[in-house]
Design a protein around this motif. Structure first.
Motif, PDB file in Angstrom:
ATOM      1  N   TYR A  47       0.819  -1.219   0.000  1.00 15.74           N
ATOM      2  CA  TYR A  47       0.000   0.000   0.000  1.00 15.74           C
ATOM      3  C   TYR A  47       0.852   1.268   0.000  1.00 15.74           C
ATOM      4  O   TYR A  47       0.411   2.310  -0.451  1.00 15.74           O
ATOM      5  CB  TYR A  47      -0.930  -0.001   1.212  1.00 15.74           C
ATOM      6  N   ILE A  48       2.070   1.169   0.509  1.00 19.21           N
ATOM      7  CA  ILE A  48       2.945   2.333   0.611  1.00 19.21           C
ATOM      8  C   ILE A  48       3.624   2.630  -0.721  1.00 19.21           C
ATOM      9  O   ILE A  48       3.635   3.770  -1.185  1.00 19.21           O
ATOM     10  CB  ILE A  48       4.025   2.100   1.695  1.00 19.21           C
ATOM     11  N   HIS A  49       4.213   1.602  -1.317  1.00 18.99           N
ATOM     12  CA  HIS A  49       4.989   1.772  -2.547  1.00 18.99           C
ATOM     13  C   HIS A  49       4.845   0.501  -3.390  1.00 18.99           C
ATOM     14  O   HIS A  49       5.682  -0.409  -3.303  1.00 18.99           O
ATOM     15  CB  HIS A  49       6.449   2.020  -2.185  1.00 18.99           C
ATOM     16  N   PRO A  50       3.805   0.408  -4.224  1.00 16.62           N
ATOM     17  CA  PRO A  50       3.551  -0.819  -4.993  1.00 16.62           C
ATOM     18  C   PRO A  50       4.710  -1.253  -5.896  1.00 16.62           C
ATOM     19  O   PRO A  50       4.975  -2.445  -6.038  1.00 16.62           O
ATOM     20  CB  PRO A  50       2.314  -0.468  -5.833  1.00 16.62           C
ATOM     21  N   GLY A  51       5.421  -0.313  -6.488  1.00 13.79           N
ATOM     22  CA  GLY A  51       6.539  -0.663  -7.367  1.00 13.79           C
ATOM     23  C   GLY A  51       7.667  -1.337  -6.600  1.00 13.79           C
ATOM     24  O   GLY A  51       8.245  -2.335  -7.056  1.00 13.79           O
ATOM     25  N   LEU A  52       7.975  -0.795  -5.451  1.00 14.69           N
ATOM     26  CA  LEU A  52       9.017  -1.369  -4.596  1.00 14.69           C
ATOM     27  C   LEU A  52       8.576  -2.744  -4.088  1.00 14.69           C
ATOM     28  O   LEU A  52       9.388  -3.664  -3.965  1.00 14.69           O
ATOM     29  CB  LEU A  52       9.284  -0.417  -3.430  1.00 14.69           C
ATOM     30  N   HIS A  53       7.282  -2.867  -3.825  1.00 16.06           N
ATOM     31  CA  HIS A  53       6.745  -4.145  -3.363  1.00 16.06           C
ATOM     32  C   HIS A  53       6.963  -5.239  -4.404  1.00 16.06           C
ATOM     33  O   HIS A  53       7.341  -6.368  -4.073  1.00 16.06           O
ATOM     34  CB  HIS A  53       5.248  -4.005  -3.052  1.00 16.06           C
ATOM     35  N   LEU A  54       6.767  -4.913  -5.674  1.00 16.17           N
ATOM     36  CA  LEU A  54       6.974  -5.914  -6.726  1.00 16.17           C
ATOM     37  C   LEU A  54       8.432  -6.349  -6.814  1.00 16.17           C
ATOM     38  O   LEU A  54       8.722  -7.520  -7.051  1.00 16.17           O
ATOM     39  CB  LEU A  54       6.512  -5.357  -8.075  1.00 16.17           C
ATOM     40  N   GLU A  55       9.349  -5.413  -6.616  1.00 12.15           N
ATOM     41  CA  GLU A  55      10.773  -5.750  -6.662  1.00 12.15           C
ATOM     42  C   GLU A  55      11.180  -6.648  -5.494  1.00 12.15           C
ATOM     43  O   GLU A  55      11.894  -7.629  -5.673  1.00 12.15           O
ATOM     44  CB  GLU A  55      11.617  -4.474  -6.645  1.00 12.15           C
ATOM     45  N   VAL A  56      10.737  -6.300  -4.280  1.00 13.60           N
ATOM     46  CA  VAL A  56      11.112  -7.105  -3.112  1.00 13.60           C
ATOM     47  C   VAL A  56      10.404  -8.460  -3.155  1.00 13.60           C
ATOM     48  O   VAL A  56      10.928  -9.450  -2.648  1.00 13.60           O
ATOM     49  CB  VAL A  56      10.832  -6.349  -1.794  1.00 13.60           C
ATOM     50  N   LYS A  57       9.264  -8.520  -3.808  1.00 16.08           N
ATOM     51  CA  LYS A  57       8.549  -9.782  -3.955  1.00 16.08           C
ATOM     52  C   LYS A  57       9.383 -10.786  -4.759  1.00 16.08           C
ATOM     53  O   LYS A  57       9.384 -11.982  -4.474  1.00 16.08           O
ATOM     54  CB  LYS A  57       7.220  -9.515  -4.657  1.00 16.08           C
ATOM     55  N   LYS A  58      10.144 -10.283  -5.740  1.00 16.48           N
ATOM     56  CA  LYS A  58      11.024 -11.149  -6.528  1.00 16.48           C
ATOM     57  C   LYS A  58      12.139 -11.728  -5.654  1.00 16.48           C
ATOM     58  O   LYS A  58      12.491 -12.900  -5.780  1.00 16.48           O
ATOM     59  CB  LYS A  58      11.651 -10.365  -7.687  1.00 16.48           C
ATOM     60  N   VAL A  59      12.683 -10.901  -4.772  1.00 17.44           N
ATOM     61  CA  VAL A  59      13.743 -11.363  -3.866  1.00 17.44           C
ATOM     62  C   VAL A  59      13.184 -12.431  -2.928  1.00 17.44           C
ATOM     63  O   VAL A  59      13.807 -13.476  -2.715  1.00 17.44           O
ATOM     64  CB  VAL A  59      14.337 -10.185  -3.057  1.00 17.44           C
ATOM     65  N   LEU A  60      12.002 -12.178  -2.378  1.00 11.88           N
ATOM     66  CA  LEU A  60      11.381 -13.152  -1.480  1.00 11.88           C
ATOM     67  C   LEU A  60      11.077 -14.465  -2.201  1.00 11.88           C
ATOM     68  O   LEU A  60      11.275 -15.554  -1.649  1.00 11.88           O
ATOM     69  CB  LEU A  60      10.099 -12.573  -0.879  1.00 11.88           C
ATOM     70  N   ALA A  61      10.606 -14.369  -3.449  1.00 14.94           N
ATOM     71  CA  ALA A  61      10.300 -15.571  -4.225  1.00 14.94           C
ATOM     72  C   ALA A  61      11.561 -16.377  -4.511  1.00 14.94           C
ATOM     73  O   ALA A  61      11.552 -17.616  -4.438  1.00 14.94           O
ATOM     74  CB  ALA A  61       9.613 -15.191  -5.529  1.00 14.94           C
ATOM     75  N   TYR A  62      12.652 -15.683  -4.806  1.00 15.82           N
ATOM     76  CA  TYR A  62      13.920 -16.380  -5.053  1.00 15.82           C
ATOM     77  C   TYR A  62      14.354 -17.160  -3.811  1.00 15.82           C
ATOM     78  O   TYR A  62      14.712 -18.325  -3.900  1.00 15.82           O
ATOM     79  CB  TYR A  62      15.012 -15.384  -5.453  1.00 15.82           C
ATOM     80  N   HIS A  63      14.321 -16.503  -2.662  1.00 15.57           N
ATOM     81  CA  HIS A  63      14.756 -17.167  -1.438  1.00 15.57           C
ATOM     82  C   HIS A  63      13.852 -18.340  -1.075  1.00 15.57           C
ATOM     83  O   HIS A  63      14.317 -19.347  -0.558  1.00 15.57           O
ATOM     84  CB  HIS A  63      14.841 -16.168  -0.281  1.00 15.57           C
ATOM     85  N   GLN A  64      12.577 -18.204  -1.366  1.00 14.69           N
ATOM     86  CA  GLN A  64      11.665 -19.314  -1.102  1.00 14.69           C
ATOM     87  C   GLN A  64      11.960 -20.483  -2.045  1.00 14.69           C
ATOM     88  O   GLN A  64      11.876 -21.647  -1.648  1.00 14.69           O
ATOM     89  CB  GLN A  64      10.220 -18.865  -1.265  1.00 14.69           C
ATOM     90  N   ALA A  65      12.350 -20.164  -3.283  1.00 15.38           N
ATOM     91  CA  ALA A  65      12.629 -21.220  -4.256  1.00 15.38           C
ATOM     92  C   ALA A  65      13.892 -22.003  -3.929  1.00 15.38           C
ATOM     93  O   ALA A  65      14.001 -23.185  -4.273  1.00 15.38           O
ATOM     94  CB  ALA A  65      12.741 -20.614  -5.651  1.00 15.38           C
ATOM     95  N   VAL A  66      14.868 -21.373  -3.281  1.00 14.09           N
ATOM     96  CA  VAL A  66      16.140 -22.058  -3.024  1.00 14.09           C
ATOM     97  C   VAL A  66      16.316 -22.494  -1.573  1.00 14.09           C
ATOM     98  O   VAL A  66      17.362 -23.034  -1.218  1.00 14.09           O
ATOM     99  CB  VAL A  66      17.355 -21.176  -3.435  1.00 14.09           C
ATOM    100  N   ARG A  67      15.315 -22.334  -0.750  1.00 14.60           N
ATOM    101  CA  ARG A  67      15.508 -22.662   0.669  1.00 14.60           C
ATOM    102  C   ARG A  67      15.738 -24.151   0.904  1.00 14.60           C
ATOM    103  O   ARG A  67      16.452 -24.528   1.824  1.00 14.60           O
ATOM    104  CB  ARG A  67      14.367 -22.136   1.520  1.00 14.60           C
TER     105      ARG A  67
END
Length: 100
Positions: A47-67
């Protein structure tokens, strides 16, 4: 939402994007709990910064994929350490293996 929380969310997201840090690493760097970091970058940032949210979502998805890989490597390392310690205990100090 308070201004300081909004700023913290953005700072956390930028840190995670810049360094590729995990939630745990970001929590340690900012002195927060993992729950707070996850809530900030996963829920509030949307809700604060949707563009930044999409970028950090990629980082979170990567870490979830390789855990699962990281978990396997940690287990392998732990068992290697246990095996090495066991071998060191079996080797008696002062014993010369070549004389036997």
């Amino acid at each position: 939402m308070r201004q300081e929380i909004a700023l913290r969310c953005q700072a956390l997201a930028r840190y995670m994007i810049r360094t590729g840090a995990t939630v745990r690493q970001a929590a340690k760097a900012f002195g927060l709990s993992k729950s707070s970091v996850h809530k900030d970058v996963h829920e509030r940032l949307k809700y604060i910064h949707p563009g930044l949210h999409l970028e950090v979502k990629k980082v979170l998805a990567y870490h979830q994929a390789v855990r699962h890989i990281r978990g396997g490597m940690a287990t392998r390392q732990r068992w290697k350490l246990i095996r090495d310690e066991k071998m060191a205990r079996l080797k008696m100090p002062g014993r010369n293996d070549e004389t036997q």
